[in-house]
Motif scaffolding. Structure first.
Motif, PDB file in Angstrom:
ATOM      1  N   VAL A  47       0.862  -1.181   0.000  1.00  0.00           N
ATOM      2  CA  VAL A  47       0.000   0.000   0.000  1.00  0.00           C
ATOM      3  C   VAL A  47       0.898   1.231   0.000  1.00  0.00           C
ATOM      4  N   LEU A  48       0.831   2.009  -1.047  1.00  0.00           N
ATOM      5  CA  LEU A  48       1.680   3.195  -1.155  1.00  0.00           C
ATOM      6  C   LEU A  48       1.258   4.233  -0.124  1.00  0.00           C
ATOM      7  N   PRO A  49       2.188   4.770   0.648  1.00  0.00           N
ATOM      8  CA  PRO A  49       1.817   5.770   1.659  1.00  0.00           C
ATOM      9  C   PRO A  49       1.389   7.079   1.009  1.00  0.00           C
ATOM     10  N   PHE A  50       0.478   7.781   1.670  1.00  0.00           N
ATOM     11  CA  PHE A  50       0.066   9.084   1.155  1.00  0.00           C
ATOM     12  C   PHE A  50       1.234  10.065   1.267  1.00  0.00           C
ATOM     13  N   PRO A  51       1.302  11.023   0.358  1.00  0.00           N
ATOM     14  CA  PRO A  51       2.427  11.969   0.343  1.00  0.00           C
ATOM     15  C   PRO A  51       2.558  12.762   1.639  1.00  0.00           C
ATOM     16  N   LYS A  52       3.815  13.014   2.007  1.00  0.00           N
ATOM     17  CA  LYS A  52       4.122  13.871   3.152  1.00  0.00           C
ATOM     18  C   LYS A  52       4.730  15.172   2.639  1.00  0.00           C
ATOM     19  N   LYS A  53       4.591  16.201   3.435  1.00  0.00           N
ATOM     20  CA  LYS A  53       5.146  17.493   3.034  1.00  0.00           C
ATOM     21  C   LYS A  53       6.661  17.478   3.233  1.00  0.00           C
ATOM     22  N   LYS A  54       7.370  17.354   2.158  1.00  0.00           N
ATOM     23  CA  LYS A  54       8.828  17.358   2.205  1.00  0.00           C
ATOM     24  C   LYS A  54       9.350  17.803   0.852  1.00  0.00           C
ATOM     25  N   ARG A  55      10.566  18.306   0.847  1.00  0.00           N
ATOM     26  CA  ARG A  55      11.169  18.755  -0.406  1.00  0.00           C
ATOM     27  C   ARG A  55      11.543  17.547  -1.249  1.00  0.00           C
ATOM     28  N   LEU A  56      11.080  17.568  -2.496  1.00  0.00           N
ATOM     29  CA  LEU A  56      11.327  16.442  -3.384  1.00  0.00           C
ATOM     30  C   LEU A  56      12.163  16.883  -4.578  1.00  0.00           C
ATOM     31  N   GLU A  57      13.002  15.968  -5.036  1.00  0.00           N
ATOM     32  CA  GLU A  57      13.732  16.226  -6.273  1.00  0.00           C
ATOM     33  C   GLU A  57      12.772  15.961  -7.437  1.00  0.00           C
ATOM     34  N   LYS A  58      12.636  16.957  -8.308  1.00  0.00           N
ATOM     35  CA  LYS A  58      11.712  16.827  -9.438  1.00  0.00           C
ATOM     36  C   LYS A  58      12.496  16.793 -10.743  1.00  0.00           C
ATOM     37  N   ILE A  59      12.355  15.710 -11.464  1.00  0.00           N
ATOM     38  CA  ILE A  59      12.988  15.594 -12.784  1.00  0.00           C
ATOM     39  C   ILE A  59      11.870  15.428 -13.809  1.00  0.00           C
ATOM     40  N   TYR A  60      11.691  16.465 -14.614  1.00  0.00           N
ATOM     41  CA  TYR A  60      10.582  16.473 -15.569  1.00  0.00           C
ATOM     42  C   TYR A  60      10.992  15.799 -16.878  1.00  0.00           C
ATOM     43  N   THR A  61      10.928  14.481 -16.881  1.00  0.00           N
ATOM     44  CA  THR A  61      11.180  13.741 -18.114  1.00  0.00           C
ATOM     45  C   THR A  61       9.945  13.875 -19.009  1.00  0.00           C
ATOM     46  N   PRO A  62      10.074  13.590 -20.310  1.00  0.00           N
ATOM     47  CA  PRO A  62       8.894  13.635 -21.190  1.00  0.00           C
ATOM     48  C   PRO A  62       7.774  12.714 -20.707  1.00  0.00           C
ATOM     49  N   GLU A  63       8.132  11.552 -20.141  1.00  0.00           N
ATOM     50  CA  GLU A  63       7.126  10.604 -19.658  1.00  0.00           C
ATOM     51  C   GLU A  63       6.361  11.165 -18.470  1.00  0.00           C
ATOM     52  N   ILE A  64       7.109  11.796 -17.541  1.00  0.00           N
ATOM     53  CA  ILE A  64       6.466  12.392 -16.364  1.00  0.00           C
ATOM     54  C   ILE A  64       5.624  13.595 -16.775  1.00  0.00           C
ATOM     55  N   GLN A  65       6.122  14.395 -17.692  1.00  0.00           N
ATOM     56  CA  GLN A  65       5.380  15.571 -18.138  1.00  0.00           C
ATOM     57  C   GLN A  65       4.054  15.158 -18.774  1.00  0.00           C
ATOM     58  N   LYS A  66       4.072  14.049 -19.497  1.00  0.00           N
ATOM     59  CA  LYS A  66       2.844  13.546 -20.123  1.00  0.00           C
ATOM     60  C   LYS A  66       1.819  13.158 -19.053  1.00  0.00           C
ATOM     61  N   ILE A  67       2.282  12.501 -17.983  1.00  0.00           N
ATOM     62  CA  ILE A  67       1.384  12.100 -16.901  1.00  0.00           C
ATOM     63  C   ILE A  67       0.809  13.323 -16.200  1.00  0.00           C
ATOM     64  N   ILE A  68       1.640  14.329 -15.975  1.00  0.00           N
ATOM     65  CA  ILE A  68       1.185  15.554 -15.321  1.00  0.00           C
ATOM     66  C   ILE A  68       0.154  16.267 -16.183  1.00  0.00           C
ATOM     67  N   ASN A  69       0.433  16.414 -17.472  1.00  0.00           N
ATOM     68  CA  ASN A  69      -0.458  17.156 -18.362  1.00  0.00           C
ATOM     69  C   ASN A  69      -1.813  16.475 -18.541  1.00  0.00           C
ATOM     70  N   GLY A  70      -1.832  15.155 -18.385  1.00  0.00           N
ATOM     71  CA  GLY A  70      -3.093  14.438 -18.536  1.00  0.00           C
ATOM     72  C   GLY A  70      -3.734  14.059 -17.221  1.00  0.00           C
ATOM     73  N   ASN A  71      -3.208  14.579 -16.099  1.00  0.00           N
ATOM     74  CA  ASN A  71      -3.699  14.166 -14.783  1.00  0.00           C
ATOM     75  C   ASN A  71      -5.060  14.795 -14.468  1.00  0.00           C
ATOM     76  N   ARG A  72      -6.025  13.957 -14.154  1.00  0.00           N
ATOM     77  CA  ARG A  72      -7.383  14.438 -13.916  1.00  0.00           C
ATOM     78  C   ARG A  72      -7.489  15.231 -12.620  1.00  0.00           C
ATOM     79  N   GLY A  73      -6.651  14.885 -11.638  1.00  0.00           N
ATOM     80  CA  GLY A  73      -6.684  15.634 -10.383  1.00  0.00           C
ATOM     81  C   GLY A  73      -6.303  17.092 -10.571  1.00  0.00           C
ATOM     82  N   MET A  74      -5.279  17.323 -11.380  1.00  0.00           N
ATOM     83  CA  MET A  74      -4.808  18.688 -11.623  1.00  0.00           C
ATOM     84  C   MET A  74      -5.669  19.406 -12.663  1.00  0.00           C
ATOM     85  N   ASN A  75      -6.192  18.662 -13.623  1.00  0.00           N
ATOM     86  CA  ASN A  75      -6.985  19.285 -14.688  1.00  0.00           C
ATOM     87  C   ASN A  75      -8.429  19.561 -14.291  1.00  0.00           C
TER      88      ASN A  75
END
Length: 275
Positions: A47-75
């Motif tokens: 069971v994946l834990p829910f996100p905690k407030k912490k600084r994360l390293e963000k690497i915006y690969t084309p694959e990740i950007q595609k998931i973000i752009n199509g994410n229903r939660g954000m859109n």
């Protein structure tokens, strides 16, 4: 063989039935679960834990950007930050490094499934997305990863006569894909209430990434209902449309994987119309 299933809300019940059959045949069954309300009754469940407030390293690969752009939660559901995408990406990577399955089954709709798909690709793990085919009816395919490319197949060939009959039936609206046919089983009022309570509980326990707030959901439904009423008014009385040149553009309801996942980068229908 190690077989991994990825939780997808109500589809998880179907995965459980299939997984039990594989277990009887001696395969090891593993699960990755994002929404704990839908946790299956198996031994090896991550069971994946829910996100905690912490600084994360963000690497915006084309694959990740595609998931973000199509994410229903954000859109659609009002999520402002993409931090949760990177949180779940790291948790999924860790889980897969421990499990290292030979085969994975899941949908290609929700963001955590798409993250599992990316992680499987990097590890050369076969991920299959079982789904009904559109035509002919009463069939399904195993699609590769997040594509509509079938994996292997029955090798059946339609005769020219059957192919032409299928095309004619589609043109005459006599043939509908399985997912558009009327379900024989209909939810009762009690079923509907239980479902709403279950999803609301899920939201308040912390699952806010695939599940919208009940208030946001109500707002979306209200907006949709008003648009339907407006369309019905125009459809029966064209005098309610301002004079001029008009274009009718048939849009598809969103969120929907057909648009959000497979339609990228043209998944914003409003922008497509404007262009």
């Amino acid at each position: 063989m190690k077989i991994l299933f990825v939780e997808n809300r109500y589809k998880t019940g179907l995965w459980e039935v299939i997984a039990k059959e594989y277990e009887k045949e001696g395969h090891e069954i593993f699960w990755i679960v994002q929404n704990p309300i839908f946790k299956p009754s198996f031994k090896n469940v991550t069971v994946l834990p829910f996100p905690k407030k912490k600084r994360l390293e963000k690497i915006y690969t084309p694959e990740i950007q595609k998931i973000i752009n199509g994410n229903r939660g954000m859109n659609y559901f009002g999520i402002q930050s993409d931090n949760f995408i990177f949180w779940y990406e790291k948790e999924i990577e860790k889980a897969l490094d421990v499990i290292m399955p030979d085969l994975a089954f899941g949908e290609a709709t929700l963001f955590h499934e798409l993250l599992v798909i990316n992680a499987c690709k990097r590890r050369s793990i076969l991920y299959l997305n079982p789904s009904t085919t559109r035509y002919p009816n009463n069939r399904f395919s195993f699609y590769l990863y997040d594509t509509q490319v079938p994996y292997k197949g029955s090798k059946d060939l339609l005769s020219n006569d059957m192919a032409l009959k299928t095309v004619e039936a589609i043109q005459a609206r006599q043939a509908l894909p399985d997912y558009m046919t009327v379900l024989r089983y209909k939810l009762t009022g009690l079923d509907w209430l239980k479902d709403k309570l279950r999803l609301s509980l899920s939201y308040y326990l912390g699952e806010r990434y695939n599940t919208p707030s009940p208030f946001v959901k109500r707002k979306i439904n209200s907006h949709y209902a008003k648009n339907v009423l407006r369309w019905e008014e125009i459809a029966v009385d064209t005098t309610k449309i301002k004079k001029g040149f008009h274009v009718l553009y048939a849009m598809q309801m969103q969120p929907e994987a057909n648009i959000d996942v497979w339609g990228y980068p043209n998944n914003n229908q409003t922008q497509v119309i404007q262009r």
